[in-house]
Write an enzyme that holds these catalytic residues in place. Sequence first.
Site, PDB file in Angstrom:
ATOM      1  N   ASN A 180       0.839  -1.368  -0.043  1.00 27.37           N
ATOM      2  CA  ASN A 180       0.052   0.062  -0.023  1.00 27.37           C
ATOM      3  C   ASN A 180       0.620   1.240   0.045  1.00 27.37           C
ATOM      4  O   ASN A 180       0.156   2.469  -0.080  1.00 27.37           O
ATOM      5  CB  ASN A 180      -0.857  -0.037   1.132  1.00 27.37           C
ATOM      6  CG  ASN A 180      -0.310   0.070   2.510  1.00 27.37           C
ATOM      7  OD1 ASN A 180       0.976  -0.234   2.500  1.00 27.37           O
ATOM      8  ND2 ASN A 180      -1.052   0.393   3.765  1.00 27.37           N
ATOM      9  N   LYS A 181       2.184   1.242  -0.072  1.00 28.49           N
ATOM     10  CA  LYS A 181       2.886   2.264   0.155  1.00 28.49           C
ATOM     11  C   LYS A 181       3.188   3.070  -1.333  1.00 28.49           C
ATOM     12  O   LYS A 181       2.731   2.297  -2.388  1.00 28.49           O
ATOM     13  CB  LYS A 181       4.335   1.817   0.606  1.00 28.49           C
ATOM     14  CG  LYS A 181       4.420   1.222   2.266  1.00 28.49           C
ATOM     15  CD  LYS A 181       3.752   2.280   3.032  1.00 28.49           C
ATOM     16  CE  LYS A 181       3.892   2.075   4.538  1.00 28.49           C
ATOM     17  NZ  LYS A 181       3.071   0.809   4.880  1.00 28.49           N
TER      18      LYS A 181
END
Length: 372
Positions: A180-181
């Site tokens: 999700n980064k």
Amino acid sequence: MEIFLSRPDITEEEVKAVCSVLRSPNLSLGPVLKEFEKSFAEYIGRKHAVAVNSGTSGLFLCMLALGIGPGDEVITTPFTFIASTTAIMMAGAKPVFVDIDPVTLNIDPAKIEEKITGKTKAVLPVEIFGSPAGFDNIMRIAKEHNLLVIEDCCEALGSSLNGRKAGNFGDMSVFGFYPNKQITTGEGGMILTDEDNLADICISLRNQGRAKNAGWLAHERLGFNYRLSDINCALGLAQLKRINQIKAKRKQVAKWYQQALTDEHRLIVPEESENCDLNWFVFVVRLKENFNFKQRNSLLEQMNARGIQVSNYFPPVHLQPFIAEKYGCKKGDFPVTEAVSERTIALPFHNNLTEDQVNTVCRALKDCLNKI
Ligand SMILES: Cc1ncc(COP(=O)(O)O)c(C=O)c1O
């Protein structure tokens, strides 16, 4: 059709880069690890980058490299992902929480001094949701009191404050590359520092305590296997090459949300703080103070039931049962954190979210707001 909270953005270039490592004999500790670390250090503007298998491992190794352990206190924020706190605990030190600033949502610099004791060794501030807002004041106080700084910039790759990039604030700074980064390696993390000695210790610690320039079976300290394979590094390196494009895409998605929610007076909609250039990590709106926890939770339930994934980033760390029990924390201890975290709604956010999807999310959100 479901709209996801988060999705990785993997191009054909990245698939090719990973495959090329798979076709080579160097799957770990090879040339791509070196190249990823070199490019990353250059991008952030620091002397050393040491890749590890997660942001959590990175934070933990910083504690050990800086000699923080039993008997030491580390000041940190309760409004974060659990790993910022557990990294301190894993090293045997005590996390000492300080409430957040209601605007920046980062640790409140004005409240740090009253928590400094003879045992305080370091501050571990977090750029929450990717924003370094307030970090100039946090650094000033740390310097005045001679405290080490471990910067948890896991969420902040590509963000800056007054032109100073996240990853430049700590004696040691740590990024995370979970999918999700802003960029991902599948799993992974990166430690940044300007100190040769600290980098060397981390290189040894991540690799079973092996001695520098010695043989494979020469171990000089208690170490771990926190290595990041060249397969992961190839993905990270290819992603890093298009960080500017990624940042632009994320800014565009944030802008669509801000436009769609301009007239929504029941919500606090996030904006880039003054002097900050944000590489948006997530898009977290908040219910205004006249709404309560139950209403927020009902809203989350309704949105998720409609196939629009939303989440409650983040429940207060000091109220996680095992932490509350160990340190005697209770509700009311950090009122700003608690008030904020009772009202957050993380909306779907990733590089390839379309304007149509953003508008669908916002229409659903307004409709659900009418029903809570
Ligand atoms: C603020 C913060 N700290 C630490 C971490 C831990 O990183 P990882 O999941 O790579 O261990 C994360 C992300 O997951 C994070 O958001």
